[in-house]
Design a protein around this motif. Sequence first.
Motif, PDB file in Angstrom:
ATOM      1  N   CYS A  75      42.473  95.739  24.192  1.00  0.00           N
ATOM      2  CA  CYS A  75      41.013  95.557  24.155  1.00  0.00           C
ATOM      3  C   CYS A  75      40.621  94.747  25.374  1.00  0.00           C
ATOM      4  N   THR A  77      37.813  92.715  25.515  1.00  0.00           N
ATOM      5  CA  THR A  77      37.363  91.389  25.071  1.00  0.00           C
ATOM      6  C   THR A  77      37.680  91.266  23.588  1.00  0.00           C
ATOM      7  N   VAL A  78      37.630  90.043  23.074  1.00  0.00           N
ATOM      8  CA  VAL A  78      37.971  89.869  21.659  1.00  0.00           C
ATOM      9  C   VAL A  78      36.703  89.745  20.808  1.00  0.00           C
ATOM     10  N   CYS A  79      36.686  90.440  19.685  1.00  0.00           N
ATOM     11  CA  CYS A  79      35.613  90.266  18.696  1.00  0.00           C
ATOM     12  C   CYS A  79      36.109  89.169  17.750  1.00  0.00           C
ATOM     13  N   TYR A  81      35.664  88.389  14.737  1.00  0.00           N
ATOM     14  CA  TYR A  81      36.024  88.698  13.346  1.00  0.00           C
ATOM     15  C   TYR A  81      37.366  89.420  13.245  1.00  0.00           C
ATOM     16  N   CYS A  82      37.952  89.753  14.393  1.00  0.00           N
ATOM     17  CA  CYS A  82      39.080  90.700  14.408  1.00  0.00           C
ATOM     18  C   CYS A  82      40.342  90.189  13.707  1.00  0.00           C
ATOM     19  N   CYS A  84      42.957  92.565  13.655  1.00  0.00           N
ATOM     20  CA  CYS A  84      43.879  93.659  14.023  1.00  0.00           C
ATOM     21  C   CYS A  84      45.005  93.148  14.911  1.00  0.00           C
ATOM     22  N   LYS A  86      46.263  93.433  18.179  1.00  0.00           N
ATOM     23  CA  LYS A  86      45.785  93.949  19.468  1.00  0.00           C
ATOM     24  C   LYS A  86      46.156  92.990  20.586  1.00  0.00           C
ATOM     25  N   GLY A 126      43.398 101.607  17.234  1.00  0.00           N
ATOM     26  CA  GLY A 126      43.809 100.452  18.034  1.00  0.00           C
ATOM     27  C   GLY A 126      43.421  99.144  17.393  1.00  0.00           C
ATOM     28  N   GLY A 127      43.222  98.118  18.197  1.00  0.00           N
ATOM     29  CA  GLY A 127      42.873  98.107  19.599  1.00  0.00           C
ATOM     30  C   GLY A 127      41.659  99.002  19.912  1.00  0.00           C
ATOM     31  N   THR A 128      41.631  99.402  21.141  1.00  0.00           N
ATOM     32  CA  THR A 128      40.554 100.268  21.622  1.00  0.00           C
ATOM     33  C   THR A 128      41.163 101.463  22.344  1.00  0.00           C
ATOM     34  N   ASP A 163      34.962 102.529  21.128  1.00  0.00           N
ATOM     35  CA  ASP A 163      34.111 101.358  21.238  1.00  0.00           C
ATOM     36  C   ASP A 163      32.968 101.779  22.158  1.00  0.00           C
ATOM     37  N   ARG A 165      30.906 100.405  23.761  1.00  0.00           N
ATOM     38  CA  ARG A 165      30.737  99.606  24.978  1.00  0.00           C
ATOM     39  C   ARG A 165      31.634 100.103  26.108  1.00  0.00           C
ATOM     40  N   ARG A 200      30.352  90.426  20.290  1.00  0.00           N
ATOM     41  CA  ARG A 200      30.399  91.879  20.467  1.00  0.00           C
ATOM     42  C   ARG A 200      28.966  92.362  20.723  1.00  0.00           C
TER      43      ARG A 200
HETATM   44  S1  SF4 Z   1      40.653  95.655  17.863  1.00  0.00           S
HETATM   45 FE1  SF4 Z   1      38.484  96.205  17.628  1.00  0.00          FE
HETATM   46  S2  SF4 Z   1      37.642  94.476  16.510  1.00  0.00           S
HETATM   47 FE2  SF4 Z   1      39.601  93.767  17.350  1.00  0.00          FE
HETATM   48  S3  SF4 Z   1      39.094  92.817  19.304  1.00  0.00           S
HETATM   49 FE3  SF4 Z   1      39.576  94.967  19.719  1.00  0.00          FE
HETATM   50  S4  SF4 Z   1      37.593  96.028  19.676  1.00  0.00           S
HETATM   51 FE4  SF4 Z   1      37.304  94.041  18.696  1.00  0.00          FE
END
Ligand code: SF4
Length: 477
Positions: A75, A77-79, A81-82, A84, A86, A126-128, A163, A165, A200
């Motif tokens: 990814c 950038t980091v969200c 709430y994530c 996952c 990643k 993912g990830g993205t 994503d 974005r 995000r």
């Molecule tokens: S995996 Fe999804 S939610 Fe987590 S940081 Fe990457 S884009 Fe954001």
Amino acid sequence: MYNHASSTGSAFPAVEFDAEIIGKLSQSGPRYTSYPTADRFQSEFGYGQFLEAVAGLRMRRSSRPLSLYIHIPFCDTVCYYCGCNKIVTKDHSKAATYLDYLKQEIDMQGRLFAGMGKLEQLHFGGGTPTYLSDRQMGDLMAHLHASFDFAPDQQGEYSIEIDPRTVSVERVHSLRKQGFNRISLGVQDFDPDVQKAVNRIQPEAETRAVIDAAREAGFRSISIDLIYGLPKQSMTSMEQTLDKVIAANPDRIALYNYAHLPHLFKPQRRISEDDLPTPAVKLDLLALCIRRLCAAGYVYIGMDHFAKPDDELAVAQRQGRLQRNFQGYSTRAESELISCGVSAISAVGATYSQNEKTLEGYYEKLDEGRLPVVRGIKLENDDLLRRILIQKLMCNFELSIGSIEQSFPIRFGEYFATELQKLKAFEADGLLIVEPDWITVTPKGRLLIRNICMVFDRYLSQPRLGEAQPLRYSKTI
Ligand code: SF4
């Protein structure tokens, strides 16, 4: 309390929201994307055991269709709430190295499954996945087509999480040409304050442009992910987000519950607890989402999924072909799931197997010429029985006791005497009905389906070896 059948009639299951019961029964529990759940996988299960499972399929001349999952862990950038697995980096050269190894793994899996069933399902997660450039994606898809026998576009489900974005309108058209026919967009919330609080920022116009492009490009299903329980969310902000989501008219909507577990997921430490909605508001937000989505004509599929009545997910549910796997609800119940990429989990024959979770470990195993499987489990008969039972309950909200007795050499009433006893409390709360031949989950029980399935999970009453940390399960509602 309210009760919603879909506007299209009684063929679809209704869902009923009862705040009192939900408040009483909400607890931590598995999401049952697998049974046994991934925290029960064992390190004794490795590459050799995976090979045995594939050899077993070959011996039985299995021609079950194949489903392939590809994990792209990066990814930009980091969200906040994530939760996952990643890797957040702006150094895109890391993706090039990863792709070299991923292709090696794909080659090995392609050779192992050569001549078996057709590939009918592909999912990029993912990830993205759109962290990869257009050229890298085209190259990877060509590689996949060379390694597996893809079913034609009309027959197969080829999906990618994007994503908005990271993609332009042109990129969306390119993804369709590269062979994807379903797309799922992370949105989470359209409110600018919420977006800022979770790091995000994603303007509504950008998301709408991607959705319009996906329609124009001929994607067969467009799915939107939302999250309730995020910082700064309120009933008013959620009303506005839902207006926009409904206007965008996606075919499917996944509505996830934000689980604030900062002790487990570092990015969540950047979320101020003061900004989080209270548990009572969170339940109101959920109730609002269900009410608005059902009123807009979406069918409640189960847990966190909604779909239009003519979407394949809703059709599969009516035909009893729905299943749950690591991507949530899915339509192909009878396929072997091969997963490639760091931390990815496969479900082949009566086994689950997971790849190395770190890039270093993943690369190291592939350098040794081995598939990077590091843990997994071979299911015993009892696991297979309980897996079917949990799947049926999760997907159909009912269970034919006769069909279980026909498939397994058990007397249901004797085998599950303890479980049936435990179900009595749920029955008393009006969440299900137990009859001699059927267990039926009522509209009120549907939101608490995880709690009901937990009764049949043999492992929940067994301590996990060497595990001192708390279970990594989210709240059931
Ligand atoms: S995996 Fe999804 S939610 Fe987590 S940081 Fe990457 S884009 Fe954001």
